[in-house]
Design a protein around this motif. Structure first.
Motif, PDB file in Angstrom:
ATOM      1  N   UNK A 102       0.831  -1.210   0.000  1.00  0.00           N
ATOM      2  CA  UNK A 102       0.000   0.000   0.000  1.00  0.00           C
ATOM      3  C   UNK A 102       0.866   1.261   0.000  1.00  0.00           C
ATOM      4  N   UNK A 103       1.925   1.251   0.787  1.00  0.00           N
ATOM      5  CA  UNK A 103       2.819   2.405   0.816  1.00  0.00           C
ATOM      6  C   UNK A 103       3.424   2.687  -0.543  1.00  0.00           C
ATOM      7  N   UNK A 104       3.914   1.636  -1.213  1.00  0.00           N
ATOM      8  CA  UNK A 104       4.563   1.810  -2.514  1.00  0.00           C
ATOM      9  C   UNK A 104       3.587   2.294  -3.576  1.00  0.00           C
ATOM     10  N   UNK A 105       2.397   1.708  -3.630  1.00  0.00           N
ATOM     11  CA  UNK A 105       1.422   2.082  -4.658  1.00  0.00           C
ATOM     12  C   UNK A 105       0.857   3.480  -4.403  1.00  0.00           C
ATOM     13  N   UNK A 106       0.580   3.810  -3.146  1.00  0.00           N
ATOM     14  CA  UNK A 106       0.059   5.143  -2.836  1.00  0.00           C
ATOM     15  C   UNK A 106       1.081   6.217  -3.195  1.00  0.00           C
ATOM     16  N   UNK A 107       2.344   5.971  -2.860  1.00  0.00           N
ATOM     17  CA  UNK A 107       3.404   6.935  -3.186  1.00  0.00           C
ATOM     18  C   UNK A 107       3.560   7.080  -4.698  1.00  0.00           C
ATOM     19  N   UNK A 108       3.512   5.960  -5.431  1.00  0.00           N
ATOM     20  CA  UNK A 108       3.636   6.017  -6.881  1.00  0.00           C
ATOM     21  C   UNK A 108       2.473   6.787  -7.504  1.00  0.00           C
ATOM     22  N   UNK A 109       1.267   6.586  -6.976  1.00  0.00           N
ATOM     23  CA  UNK A 109       0.102   7.312  -7.494  1.00  0.00           C
ATOM     24  C   UNK A 109       0.281   8.820  -7.320  1.00  0.00           C
TER      25      UNK A 109
END
Length: 326
Positions: A102-109
């Protein structure tokens, strides 16, 4: 913008009869991810933590796996440096791999200006999880109480989150029992056919407890939560939680409910447990009250159980990103 930091809450899944469809966000422990954009392909992962991964696990791997798929499927020919930091977010029982993803995808978004919905974050993050399970990632995305369903038309996941009644308290019991082959083995025992009677009872438990949670009827929640007829029964009898049968486990559940009006359930795939209770009935928490009963019960079976009061998260990584990055 080349760097984003996201704070992600922990989670507890299943929460009684809600196998693979319910999860609750926990305010602590938290995972802090700093994502630094790289102009060349390749994802590097660094972890600063007081805990170490058990055999077969690599801290940060779920985030890397989810992000690799995100970058590839969006045609982004860049890389990333992922720095995960925590103050003791253990592996097992609190959805750490889901929080990493979740951290990685939210940051990428945020970095790539993708206007993702909450559901988008859950679906993309689940790609870093084994079999793309969405319960823990939903709670890390949203905090609160989450329900995952599957659309009969498209087959896609539908994720709904609800505020948790202020009266609901939760404690987590960390078990010393080793999982052995892990969650995969624990899932195998669930494949046997389900009796119609158990299906009907389970459907009733899930329906009534969902209604009780979203309407704030904690009395009903506690009455129903500990009565699972599917995953806890089968996994307990397989030894997944320790050297005891489900009948033994059920007896300690009944004892705790009748003596203290609390619901003992398994957290996720176990062997950790969760205890749900009413804050109005137990305003100073539940750990000191139930420890003289539950700790010796596990000790008699060669298991150390370490109980901690937890606080339910009223927001998740999605909310954090919205507040800090718009």
């Amino acid at each position: 913008m080349d760097q984003v930091t996201i704070v992600v809450p922990a989670s507890t899944a299943n929460n009684g009869p809600g196998y693979d469809i319910w999860s609750i966000g926990l305010k602590s422990p938290q995972l802090r991810l700093t994502y630094t954009r790289k102009r060349r392909p390749g994802i590097e992962v660094a972890v600063r933590s007081r805990v170490s991964a058990p055999p077969g696990r690599i801290l940060g791997y779920a985030g890397k796996r989810a992000l690799e798929r995100f970058l590839s499927e969006h045609g982004i020919d860049e890389g990333a440096y992922l720095l995960y930091e925590d103050e003791g977010y253990a592996v097992g029982g609190l959805g750490r791999s889901g929080a990493e993803a979740v951290g990685a995808i939210t940051a990428a978004a945020v970095l790539y200006k993708r206007r993702f919905s909450r559901q988008d974050i859950v679906i993309w993050s689940a790609r870093g999880e084994p079999d793309e399970h969405k319960d823990n990632v939903a709670a890390s995305t949203n905090g609160r109480f989450n329900i995952i369903s599957i659309s009969p038309l498209t087959g896609e996941a539908c994720v709904d989150c609800y505020e948790v009644p202020e009266d609901l308290g939760i404690a987590i019991g960390f078990s010393s029992h080793a999982k052995g082959e892990g969650t995969a083995k624990a899932r195998k025992v669930l494949r046997a056919p389900l009796e119609v009677e158990d299906f009907v009872v389970q459907a009733g438990l899930i329906s009534a407890m969902t209604a009780a949670l979203v309407t704030g009827n904690i009395e009903r929640v506690l009455q129903l939560a500990w009565g699972d007829r599917f995953h806890e029964l089968r996994r307990a009898d397989s030894g997944a939680y320790g050297p005891f049968s489900y009948d033994e486990f059920r007896r300690i559940k009944v004892r705790l409910f009748e003596a203290f009006h609390v619901a003992l359930v398994v957290s996720g795939a176990g062997p950790n447990v969760a205890v749900l209770y009413s804050k109005k009935e137990h305003p100073t928490g539940i750990v000191a009250t139930i420890s003289p009963v539950i700790v010796p019960w596990f000790q008699e079976r060669g298991i150390h159980i370490d109980l901690h009061e937890m606080e339910i998260a009223s927001e998740g990584a999605y909310d954090y990103a919205q507040r800090h990055y718009g």
